[in-house]
Design a protein around this motif. Structure first.
Motif, PDB file in Angstrom:
ATOM      1  N   HIS A  15       0.838  -1.208   0.000  1.00  0.00           N
ATOM      2  CA  HIS A  15       0.000   0.000   0.000  1.00  0.00           C
ATOM      3  C   HIS A  15       0.873   1.259   0.000  1.00  0.00           C
ATOM      4  O   HIS A  15       0.583   2.235  -0.709  1.00  0.00           O
ATOM      5  N   GLY A 146      -7.076  -2.755   6.477  1.00  0.00           N
ATOM      6  CA  GLY A 146      -7.051  -2.552   5.038  1.00  0.00           C
ATOM      7  C   GLY A 146      -7.025  -3.901   4.352  1.00  0.00           C
ATOM      8  O   GLY A 146      -6.830  -4.939   5.000  1.00  0.00           O
ATOM      9  N   GLN A 147      -7.222  -3.911   3.062  1.00  0.00           N
ATOM     10  CA  GLN A 147      -7.264  -5.176   2.332  1.00  0.00           C
ATOM     11  C   GLN A 147      -5.925  -5.883   2.412  1.00  0.00           C
ATOM     12  O   GLN A 147      -4.910  -5.349   1.994  1.00  0.00           O
ATOM     13  N   TRP A 181      -6.621   3.272   9.225  1.00  0.00           N
ATOM     14  CA  TRP A 181      -6.670   2.762   7.855  1.00  0.00           C
ATOM     15  C   TRP A 181      -5.271   2.759   7.249  1.00  0.00           C
ATOM     16  O   TRP A 181      -4.484   3.695   7.424  1.00  0.00           O
ATOM     17  N   GLY A 183      -4.326   3.252   4.297  1.00  0.00           N
ATOM     18  CA  GLY A 183      -4.099   4.398   3.414  1.00  0.00           C
ATOM     19  C   GLY A 183      -3.627   5.617   4.179  1.00  0.00           C
ATOM     20  O   GLY A 183      -2.780   6.384   3.694  1.00  0.00           O
ATOM     21  N   ARG A 281     -10.267   7.363   7.033  1.00  0.00           N
ATOM     22  CA  ARG A 281     -11.286   6.441   6.525  1.00  0.00           C
ATOM     23  C   ARG A 281     -11.803   5.558   7.653  1.00  0.00           C
ATOM     24  O   ARG A 281     -11.036   5.079   8.487  1.00  0.00           O
ATOM     25  N   SER A 282     -13.095   5.294   7.680  1.00  0.00           N
ATOM     26  CA  SER A 282     -13.684   4.538   8.783  1.00  0.00           C
ATOM     27  C   SER A 282     -13.565   3.038   8.567  1.00  0.00           C
ATOM     28  O   SER A 282     -13.555   2.545   7.433  1.00  0.00           O
ATOM     29  N   LEU A 283     -13.498   2.309   9.669  1.00  0.00           N
ATOM     30  CA  LEU A 283     -13.430   0.851   9.616  1.00  0.00           C
ATOM     31  C   LEU A 283     -14.688   0.273   8.985  1.00  0.00           C
ATOM     32  O   LEU A 283     -14.627  -0.697   8.213  1.00  0.00           O
ATOM     33  N   VAL A 285     -16.516   1.370   6.624  1.00  0.00           N
ATOM     34  CA  VAL A 285     -16.489   1.479   5.169  1.00  0.00           C
ATOM     35  C   VAL A 285     -15.582   0.428   4.551  1.00  0.00           C
ATOM     36  O   VAL A 285     -15.904  -0.169   3.513  1.00  0.00           O
ATOM     37  N   GLU A 286     -14.444   0.177   5.167  1.00  0.00           N
ATOM     38  CA  GLU A 286     -13.427  -0.697   4.590  1.00  0.00           C
ATOM     39  C   GLU A 286     -13.634  -2.174   4.917  1.00  0.00           C
ATOM     40  O   GLU A 286     -13.143  -3.048   4.185  1.00  0.00           O
ATOM     41  N   GLY A 289     -14.640  -5.130   2.303  1.00  0.00           N
ATOM     42  CA  GLY A 289     -13.568  -5.483   1.383  1.00  0.00           C
ATOM     43  C   GLY A 289     -12.444  -6.240   2.061  1.00  0.00           C
ATOM     44  O   GLY A 289     -11.844  -7.152   1.480  1.00  0.00           O
ATOM     45  N   ILE A 290     -12.152  -5.867   3.316  1.00  0.00           N
ATOM     46  CA  ILE A 290     -11.089  -6.546   4.067  1.00  0.00           C
ATOM     47  C   ILE A 290     -11.417  -8.017   4.277  1.00  0.00           C
ATOM     48  O   ILE A 290     -10.561  -8.899   4.128  1.00  0.00           O
TER      49      ILE A 290
END
Length: 299
Positions: A15, A146-147, A181, A183, A281-283, A285-286, A289-290
């Motif tokens: 990342h 994150g992913q 996050w 990112g 970024r909020s957990l 939202v992610e 995908g994770i």
């Protein structure tokens, strides 16, 4: 800026390298494999723990980012090798190559006297960086989501999806965390490279929201669509069982991880917000995908 990332072939490093490229930097990654998936990145074979190939890899760069870190010891991969000896060798390589800028990834909660070998060796690594005479910055992330991550996409997902009719919860699950996050982690490191005001400073890198361990388990459970109840496991029982199973290869948690979880992992975000511009970024939202992404393994 020409940036060498030591230990950059795994989850966080991939990342971070992608973000550095997007910001116009030239990026090289030094890892044991010497290979990786990103176009535009130069991969070189080097082993920081054994000091193999590192001096050659460092030549011609303006900055070095040290990312090597493990959360579970396996075979000859020990906390001391990753968090102390690798740091020592990378500092020496930076000096021999004329690199002044050194940005170091530590961990939130790092301190002497915690009883956690992870935190103890991270603290020793920080001390080496601070005494190096280089233009250093230390960033201490909380749980990074994150992913490809190991905690949310690995440990918590494993607890929820285990083939038992309940989800084990450590004690009352009140331990507090402020995950960040991946990112935002990448952005903070890149901005630290460009901001002289961050030299000789350490930052606790945290996200916008606190969660208890229980809330994190419920969030993962609900996101995956499970309905299993949480079953609190008394700490007295955990204190007895975890040391017995910790060294087994199939153990879902090590003694060191257990000690860290009981400590929680949070900090005031005000200081890091003053130093860096982050998306936060909020957990929530992610997380979808994770939980469906494949995890990346460092090398």
């Amino acid at each position: 800026m020409k940036v060498l990332i030591v230990g950059g072939s795994g989850y966080v490093g991939t990342h971070m390298a992608r973000h550095l490229l997007e910001q116009g930097h030239q990026v090289a990654i030094a890892s044991r494999r010497g290979a990786g998936p990103l176009e535009g990145v130069r991969y070189v074979a080097a082993d920081a723990a054994r000091d193999e190939g590192l001096h050659e890899a460092a030549r011609g760069h303006d900055a070095l980012i040290y990312l090597v870190g493990i959360i579970r010891e396996r075979g000859d991969q020990t906390f001391r090798q990753a968090h102390v000896e690798g740091v020592r060798h990378s500092l020496a390589a930076a000096k021999s190559a004329g690199i002044r800028r050194f940005v170091h990834m530590s961990a939130l909660g790092t301190a002497r006297g915690t009883g956690s070998r992870y935190y103890e060796t991270k603290a020793e690594g920080e001390e080496l960086v601070q005494a190096s005479g280089l233009d250093w910055t230390i960033l201490r992330p909380s749980l990074i989501f994150g992913q490809g991550d190991e905690f949310f996409g690995g440990i918590l997902k494993g607890l929820v999806t285990a083939p038992v009719p309940f989800i084990p919860q450590i004690g009352d699950g009140s331990f507090v965390f402020r995950p960040v996050w991946v990112g935002d982690v990448a952005m903070a490191f890149e901005q630290a490279l460009r901001r002289p005001a961050t030299i000789h400073c350490s930052y606790n890198l945290v996200g916008p929201k606190e969660y208890t361990f229980r809330e994190l388990l419920l969030l993962v459970r609900d996101t995956l669509g499970f309905r299993k109840p949480l079953l609190p496991i008394p700490l007295a029982l955990m204190d007895f069982v975890v040391p017995l199973i910790s060294s087994l290869p199939f153990s879902p948690i090590t003694l060191d991880q257990y000690r860290q979880l009981k400590m929680g992992n949070t900090a005031d975000p005000v200081y890091v917000r003053q130093a860096f511009f982050l998306q936060e970024r909020s957990l929530e939202v992610e997380l979808p995908g994770i939980l469906t992404a494949k995890r990346l393994v460092s090398a």
